[in-house]
Design a protein around this motif. Sequence first.
Motif, PDB file in Angstrom:
ATOM      1  N   ASP A  37     -10.082 -31.272  30.030  1.00  0.00           N
ATOM      2  CA  ASP A  37     -10.709 -31.299  31.759  1.00  0.00           C
ATOM      3  C   ASP A  37     -10.143 -30.079  32.112  1.00  0.00           C
TER       4      ASP A  37
ATOM      5  N   LYS B 248      -8.589 -40.448  26.118  1.00  0.00           N
ATOM      6  CA  LYS B 248      -9.019 -41.662  26.111  1.00  0.00           C
ATOM      7  C   LYS B 248      -8.083 -42.456  26.639  1.00  0.00           C
TER       8      LYS B 248
ATOM      9  N   SER C 102      -5.848 -44.342  34.412  1.00  0.00           N
ATOM     10  CA  SER C 102      -6.635 -43.621  35.883  1.00  0.00           C
ATOM     11  C   SER C 102      -7.459 -42.773  35.525  1.00  0.00           C
ATOM     12  N   ASP C 103      -8.673 -42.672  36.070  1.00  0.00           N
ATOM     13  CA  ASP C 103      -9.931 -41.740  36.007  1.00  0.00           C
ATOM     14  C   ASP C 103      -9.440 -40.316  36.587  1.00  0.00           C
TER      15      ASP C 103
ATOM     16  N   SER D 159      -5.626 -41.486  28.612  1.00  0.00           N
ATOM     17  CA  SER D 159      -5.382 -41.308  30.131  1.00  0.00           C
ATOM     18  C   SER D 159      -6.233 -42.259  31.104  1.00  0.00           C
ATOM     19  N   LYS D 160      -7.662 -42.486  30.529  1.00  0.00           N
ATOM     20  CA  LYS D 160      -8.540 -43.296  31.185  1.00  0.00           C
ATOM     21  C   LYS D 160      -8.311 -44.602  31.353  1.00  0.00           C
ATOM     22  N   LYS D 161      -7.338 -45.057  30.396  1.00  0.00           N
ATOM     23  CA  LYS D 161      -7.035 -46.485  30.455  1.00  0.00           C
ATOM     24  C   LYS D 161      -5.774 -46.574  31.533  1.00  0.00           C
TER      25      LYS D 161
END
Length: 637
Positions: A366, A339, A345-346, A341-343
């Motif tokens: 992942d 969560k 970059s995807d 990391s998604k802030k």
Amino acid sequence: MTFNQKKIFISGAAGVIGTEMVDILLSQGAILFVGDLKPCPEKWYNKLTYFHGDLNNISFEEINSFEPEYFIHLAATFERSTETYDFWQENFRNNVQLSNHLMSLIKETKSVLSVVYASSYLIYDPKLYNFEVSQQEPYQLKETDNIYPRNLTGMAKLSHEIELRFLDLFKKNQFTISIPRIYRGYGKNSRDIISRWIRSIMKNEEISVYRQEGIFDYIYAKDTANGILKIAESKISGIINLGTGKARKVSDVVNILKSHFPNFNAKFIESDIPYEASQADVSLLKNKIGWIPEFTIEDGIKEIIEFEKSRITKIKTTPGNILISSSSKKISLIKSVIKASKKISDNIKVFAGDSNINAISKYFSDDFYHMPQTTENNKNEILKWCKNNFITAIIPTRDGELLFWANWKEELFQNGILVMVPNPETVKNCLDKLLFSSKCTQLNLPVINSSLSIQDIKSSSYVVKERYGAGSQSIALNVELNSAINHAKNLDSPLFQPYIKGREISVDAYITLSSKIKGVITRNRTIVENGESVITDTFFDEDLTLKLTSIISKLNLYGHAILQIIIDSNNNINIVECNSRFGGASTLSIESGLDSFYWFLLEANSEDIDKMPFQIKKQKLTQIRFPQDLIVYGSNI
């Protein structure tokens, strides 16, 4: 009227319109709670409350505790002229689902007096304003015109308009609902066609122009923001067009750009798309609000050009991937890292690493790294794998490996990898409870006395625990002298302490690379099993937090750390031990505002986080930890 001291909740605040709106409201003295998928702009630090992340995850308690008077819903996702196949799911989550979720919370928030939903002219029937041949005059769209959304975005806007019409039947005595339908927007730092053309021209690139005869009602983002605020303060109910009422041709935009950049190249491309000729009928805006947009397209383009010229181009490294070592079955931790990391970059990959090839963590990350043991002999192999997989951040999760990573930390840093672990001396102090007690005593900190000999402890009852490792394993609490001596015979390295009666508390903290205490969260250990909090709840005590911040600042920690303390009957702090890693129940601290993994990942990407705000949730939050099954259909697990 201004919004001085008015409480306003804004979704999509870091977008093109939202940025203009927040700046206006801050200048007026409004009290803001805003949210966006994008990080908080630095200029807003410590000026407002910011929810960074997917607002589908915001809770009723977070909004309700703020007690907003106004809710302005700007958050939405768009694509360019043609929506792609992948936009199907994105549109549902970020437009349809998000709007429903936020209003489900807002409708129960008693403080709200006004709701403003930013809709779009895309819901009108395109047959009214799309033509096979070019037009000399635009069709003037009225609020009462036929509707037939021309794409998924328009469908989502209309869907929520209907939801709001439904809510108005039940809530009109509580709050007004205003629905401005916004026309062809453009603004600073935008993906709109005007901004894209300006950026291309400034890079000496050729621009492509389709249907130069097309006519659009271009409205500048600053005007849109002001218009929405005018509508909000008027508390007008229902639908209202928000455009300039003065449409311009695409060729006009090209000519204005020519006046600023005489030598740019434009390629005029033949197309079979319809000729648009649309314009807002702004009669209702004039009559009900007493206002119309102020910016001409010439003015807006001039501001965007100045903005683009003034932008400081920062060379940012591509965010690297993340390794969670000894990941085992720490699923909540893995989800929190993903969560965070998604802030950023995807494209960031989170690898779960473990020496057990059957670790269940592989099903929640992942990718999986079957790691060798964390020993000196395996360093080269681990480093090679890290480089091959572009790892820039490592998060150790097991006490037994902390010293390995701490000893290797500096060398890894030279290889572009940051490890969330303090220096070796601090790790040793935290792993050895006797050493930790001695160190705290030297620092004049209120630590519980510890000794290898029970004769050194003056107490009517005792605590006996292992000197190394998890302090709650094989522990004897509140036992008399003989029982303490007998229990010690069953331990490898027994340690004796006086029994302190009181309230046991866990303290989560994040310490930055510059040794700044970023934030502190205190929580009660309500129910504890095998040394882990099964049920834990946060509380806010400002005086206690100040004292704990002072204590933590002297322990030379880095990253996430946990302090265990006991508050005795005299309200004194008694330090039990310190864990220099993220704990099993520490995910509650993230929910409470201590965004440890996000901050760490920013630091791993060379970002200075010292000025970023720590926004603690002062209301009580309770975490209940329990096993959960994962069911997977098919064989492609």
